[in-house]
Structure formats: structure tokens, C-alpha cells
Write a protein that holds these residues in place. Structure first.
Motif, PDB file in Angstrom:
ATOM      1  N   PHE A 120       0.806  -1.272   0.103  1.00 48.95           N
ATOM      2  CA  PHE A 120       0.141   0.039  -0.235  1.00 48.95           C
ATOM      3  C   PHE A 120       0.879   1.160  -0.082  1.00 48.95           C
ATOM      4  O   PHE A 120       0.505   2.324  -0.796  1.00 48.95           O
ATOM      5  CB  PHE A 120      -1.194  -0.108   1.087  1.00 48.95           C
ATOM      6  CG  PHE A 120      -1.735   1.291   1.471  1.00 48.95           C
ATOM      7  CD1 PHE A 120      -2.970   1.410   0.576  1.00 48.95           C
ATOM      8  CD2 PHE A 120      -1.425   2.364   2.020  1.00 48.95           C
ATOM      9  CE1 PHE A 120      -3.652   2.721   0.669  1.00 48.95           C
ATOM     10  CE2 PHE A 120      -2.128   3.451   2.466  1.00 48.95           C
ATOM     11  CZ  PHE A 120      -3.276   3.589   1.556  1.00 48.95           C
ATOM     12  N   SER A 121       1.903   1.154   0.969  1.00 48.01           N
ATOM     13  CA  SER A 121       2.567   2.471   0.742  1.00 48.01           C
ATOM     14  C   SER A 121       3.443   2.706  -0.334  1.00 48.01           C
ATOM     15  O   SER A 121       3.610   3.924  -0.700  1.00 48.01           O
ATOM     16  CB  SER A 121       3.755   2.351   1.938  1.00 48.01           C
ATOM     17  OG  SER A 121       3.087   2.346   3.308  1.00 48.01           O
ATOM     18  N   GLU A 122       3.618   1.463  -1.166  1.00 53.52           N
ATOM     19  CA  GLU A 122       4.580   1.937  -2.515  1.00 53.52           C
ATOM     20  C   GLU A 122       3.552   2.495  -3.286  1.00 53.52           C
ATOM     21  O   GLU A 122       4.038   3.425  -4.237  1.00 53.52           O
ATOM     22  CB  GLU A 122       4.962   0.483  -3.265  1.00 53.52           C
ATOM     23  CG  GLU A 122       6.155  -0.008  -2.239  1.00 53.52           C
ATOM     24  CD  GLU A 122       6.310  -1.548  -2.661  1.00 53.52           C
ATOM     25  OE1 GLU A 122       5.520  -2.029  -3.575  1.00 53.52           O
ATOM     26  OE2 GLU A 122       7.514  -2.073  -2.436  1.00 53.52           O
ATOM     27  N   SER A 123       2.163   2.418  -3.260  1.00 54.17           N
ATOM     28  CA  SER A 123       1.171   2.889  -4.107  1.00 54.17           C
ATOM     29  C   SER A 123       0.829   4.317  -3.881  1.00 54.17           C
ATOM     30  O   SER A 123       0.293   4.918  -4.369  1.00 54.17           O
ATOM     31  CB  SER A 123       0.120   2.066  -4.441  1.00 54.17           C
ATOM     32  OG  SER A 123      -0.548   1.816  -3.385  1.00 54.17           O
ATOM     33  N   HIS A 124       0.996   4.691  -2.353  1.00 54.71           N
ATOM     34  CA  HIS A 124       0.522   5.781  -1.813  1.00 54.71           C
ATOM     35  C   HIS A 124       1.622   6.215  -0.912  1.00 54.71           C
ATOM     36  O   HIS A 124       1.463   6.334   0.184  1.00 54.71           O
ATOM     37  CB  HIS A 124      -0.866   5.618  -1.018  1.00 54.71           C
ATOM     38  CG  HIS A 124      -2.149   5.327  -2.045  1.00 54.71           C
ATOM     39  ND1 HIS A 124      -2.198   4.085  -2.466  1.00 54.71           N
ATOM     40  CD2 HIS A 124      -2.815   6.147  -2.237  1.00 54.71           C
ATOM     41  CE1 HIS A 124      -3.524   3.950  -3.003  1.00 54.71           C
ATOM     42  NE2 HIS A 124      -3.833   5.387  -3.028  1.00 54.71           N
ATOM     43  N   PRO A 125       2.705   6.723  -1.475  1.00 62.32           N
ATOM     44  CA  PRO A 125       4.109   7.222  -0.679  1.00 62.32           C
ATOM     45  C   PRO A 125       3.559   8.468   0.054  1.00 62.32           C
ATOM     46  O   PRO A 125       4.295   9.092   1.123  1.00 62.32           O
ATOM     47  CB  PRO A 125       5.100   7.371  -1.501  1.00 62.32           C
ATOM     48  CG  PRO A 125       4.405   7.518  -2.925  1.00 62.32           C
ATOM     49  CD  PRO A 125       3.318   6.683  -2.818  1.00 62.32           C
ATOM     50  N   GLU A 126       2.560   9.345  -0.510  1.00 62.47           N
ATOM     51  CA  GLU A 126       2.355  10.722   0.331  1.00 62.47           C
ATOM     52  C   GLU A 126       1.405  10.395   1.493  1.00 62.47           C
ATOM     53  O   GLU A 126       1.372  11.462   2.268  1.00 62.47           O
ATOM     54  CB  GLU A 126       1.628  11.311  -0.703  1.00 62.47           C
ATOM     55  CG  GLU A 126       0.141  10.954  -0.952  1.00 62.47           C
ATOM     56  CD  GLU A 126      -0.345   9.849  -1.746  1.00 62.47           C
ATOM     57  OE1 GLU A 126      -1.593   9.490  -1.873  1.00 62.47           O
ATOM     58  OE2 GLU A 126       0.785   9.080  -2.186  1.00 62.47           O
ATOM     59  N   LEU A 127       0.924   9.406   1.945  1.00 66.65           N
ATOM     60  CA  LEU A 127       0.200   8.965   3.158  1.00 66.65           C
ATOM     61  C   LEU A 127       1.021   8.364   4.299  1.00 66.65           C
ATOM     62  O   LEU A 127       1.719   7.671   4.063  1.00 66.65           O
ATOM     63  CB  LEU A 127      -0.960   8.082   2.930  1.00 66.65           C
ATOM     64  CG  LEU A 127      -1.839   8.728   1.807  1.00 66.65           C
ATOM     65  CD1 LEU A 127      -3.129   7.711   1.644  1.00 66.65           C
ATOM     66  CD2 LEU A 127      -2.666   9.694   2.756  1.00 66.65           C
ATOM     67  N   GLN A 128       1.069   9.125   5.404  1.00 64.81           N
ATOM     68  CA  GLN A 128       1.685   8.324   6.597  1.00 64.81           C
ATOM     69  C   GLN A 128       0.672   7.576   7.217  1.00 64.81           C
ATOM     70  O   GLN A 128      -0.631   8.016   7.591  1.00 64.81           O
ATOM     71  CB  GLN A 128       2.276   9.714   7.553  1.00 64.81           C
ATOM     72  CG  GLN A 128       2.750   8.991   8.785  1.00 64.81           C
ATOM     73  CD  GLN A 128       3.315  10.075   9.633  1.00 64.81           C
ATOM     74  OE1 GLN A 128       2.525  11.072   9.726  1.00 64.81           O
ATOM     75  NE2 GLN A 128       4.385   9.692  10.678  1.00 64.81           N
ATOM     76  N   ILE A 129       1.031   6.310   7.648  1.00 65.27           N
ATOM     77  CA  ILE A 129      -0.155   5.541   8.148  1.00 65.27           C
ATOM     78  C   ILE A 129       0.224   5.756   9.845  1.00 65.27           C
ATOM     79  O   ILE A 129       1.393   5.358  10.537  1.00 65.27           O
ATOM     80  CB  ILE A 129       0.411   4.088   8.088  1.00 65.27           C
ATOM     81  CG1 ILE A 129       0.256   3.959   6.360  1.00 65.27           C
ATOM     82  CG2 ILE A 129      -0.613   3.235   8.580  1.00 65.27           C
ATOM     83  CD1 ILE A 129      -0.974   4.152   5.800  1.00 65.27           C
TER      84      ILE A 129
END
Length: 292
Positions: A120-129
Motif C-alpha cells: 500500500f505504501s508503495e502505491s501511496h507514498p504521500e500517506l503516513q500510516i
């Protein structure tokens, strides 16, 4: 007093927003100007809300409107809730703050969320979990996270959701304890999941003899099995990564499907824009892939 209309859940969001604006301004006219609506439309929504609640919220007079005691009590709750929803939406999907807040029980964070975050982070690097640990199910009501990972049947009031994986139980053991696994002691898991007796009844296979270990968490039961303490009737979803890496082995025995499952849930106000919908779909796909 308005006659109460018997309904469940929450009144429509637009009624609450109009009430909050009218109460904040102390004026139906000012509220109408804020929403670009007519005063009649604002008045109608307030009447609808009063009928829904069975309480009068405003006193109308020739000089304007004032809140009743019920209205004064309700206004702070509605105001704070709307602000929290606005901030949560901004945190989750806004442009200035790029956080994705997810609340779950400890084992679900470890075994469902974390394994799926790489893709998921690879496809949405702008989002911090940002994760929030929920010790018990009843604590979800106080959780700040807009997104919840929950276990059950998918019917939680005020929550939309999507099924990540059905709960399927399978006998499992550590790799070096599989040859004669029926001689291993059965690890008991207390709780709402079906146990060894139910597994034996449904499958027609004999259950292993009860052992000395009894736990109240699937994560602990899986851990006990990994330590060689016996055979566990394990969750295929929660143990997916353990099975993939060979830390546990699925045994040659029948599995038991249940009516419960693991769900990703969120407030119904979220997911309505394309960006929100895309993020939710991507997260669902990433989490589901590791549970297959």
C-alpha cells in the motif's frame, strides 16, 4: 413538543449541520446565508430534526430564535462531532495533512495491517500510516482512528465496511511437530470462535486431547503453537504470514469455515469522493492480498 418520529441511528447529517449553524449564529437567516439556502429551507430542516428527536430545539418569536434547554445541551455535542468529522476527513484524505489513521486490536495490527502496508505504501507514498491500538472490542467507540479493522459479521451501527477475509479455522503446528500431530496436546482458545469440540462435530474427525495451555487470544494461541506447545485450531487469515514463511504448517485435516470475518470499516461520510474511494480500495486490496 414535536411528536417524535421513531427511528434508529443518527439523524441526517445536513439537518445536524443546519442546526449547528443556526445555534452558533442564533439565527435561521444567518444559517441560511452560510449554506446558500433560503430561510424556509433552514426552518424546515430544523423542524425535521426536532420531529426526529422528539424535542424542541429553538424557541421562535417575532424577534428571532433562541435555543431551548435541550437545544443548548445538544449544540456542543453536534458542534464537536462535526468538527471532529471535518478534522478526521482532512487528516485522512485532505491535502494539507496526509495521515491515514487506523485503529485495531493488537493482533490485527500485527497480523493483518502491517503485512499489507508495504504494497500500500508503495502505491501511496504521500500517506503516513498512524495506528491506534484498541485493547478490547468495546474500546472501538473511543478510538480516534477513522478506519477500524474489526472482527465479526460486518454489522456495526454507523459504520460502512468491506470484508477483508472470512474466518476459516485450520489445525496448525510448528514445522517439527507435524508428523504425528494427533498425538500433540490441543491448545485451547477461549472466546467466541468455535473450538476443537465444534471442529470435531462438524468435520467428523477426532479432536486431539486437551493440553495444559489455555489462552484467550488467537495471537497467543498461534505463538504457543510456534513454540511447540501443541496443535492450534488457527485462523488462516491471521496466520497467513506465519504459514507463508514456514513458521507454522497447515496440517492434513479438514478446515472449519465460520460466519465471522475480518472487516475494514469507516464512517459512511467517508469514501464518497473519488480520491477517498481510491484510497479505500487500494488499502482493501493490499490487506486482502496478504490474507488470501
Amino acid at each position: 413538543m414535536p411528536k417524535k418520529v421513531t427511528k434508529q441511528g443518527l439523524p441526517p447529517l445536513d439537518w445536524l449541520k443546519v442546526f449547528e449553524a443556526a445555534g452558533r449564529h442564533g439565527s435561521f437567516t444567518a444559517a441560511a446565508e452560510e449554506f446558500g439556502a433560503t430561510q424556509a429551507a433552514v426552518s424546515q430542516r430544523i423542524r425535521n430534526l426536532e420531529a426526529w428527536l422528539g424535542r424542541q430545539l429553538f424557541i421562535r418569536s417575532a424577534r428571532g430564535v433562541t435555543l431551548t434547554v435541550d437545544g443548548e445541551s445538544y449544540l456542543p455535542l453536534v458542534h464537536d462531532s462535526l468538527r471532529a468529522l471535518e478534522q478526521g476527513t482532512e487528516n485522512l484524505f485532505g491535502h494539507s495533512v496526509r495521515e491515514l489513521r487506523i485503529a485495531a486490536q493488537p493482533s490485527h495490527l500485527e497480523m493483518i495491517l502491517l503485512p499489507g502496508l508495504t504494497a500500500f505504501s508503495e502505491s501511496h507514498p504521500e500517506l503516513q500510516i498512524v495506528t491506534e491500538t484498541v485493547p478490547k472490542r468495546l474500546d472501538f467507540e473511543a478510538a480516534d482512528g477513522a478506519l477500524h479493522i474489526r472482527y465479526g459479521r460486518g454489522s456495526w451501527q454507523g459504520r460502512a465496511g468491506v470484508l477483508l477475509a472470512n474466518e476459516v479455522l485450520q489445525p496448525m503446528a510448528a514445522p517439527d511437530h507435524t508428523e504425528d500431530w494427533r498425538q500433540l496436546p490441543a491448545i485451547e482458545l477461549r472466546g467466541e470462535r468455535p473450538g476443537w469440540s465444534e471442529w470435531a462435530r462438524v468435520t467428523g474427525e477426532p479432536a486431539p486431547e486437551a493440553g495444559p495451555v489455555s489462552v484467550d487470544s488467537m495471537a497467543h494461541a498461534l505463538r504457543a503453537a510456534r513454540l511447540g506447545m501443541g496443535v492450534v485450531l488457527g485462523s488462516k487469515a491471521l496466520a497467513a504470514n506465519l504459514l507463508l514463511t514456514g513458521q507454522l504448517i497447515s496440517l492434513p485435516a479438514a478446515e472449519l469455515a465460520t460466519i465471522d470475518g475480518y472487516w475494514l470499516t469507516w464512517p459512511p461520510e467517508l469514501g464518497k469522493t473519488k480520491r477517498q474511494s481510491d484510497v479505500l480500495k487500494a488499502l482493501t486490496k493490499a490487506l486482502s492480498a496478504d490474507l488470501a
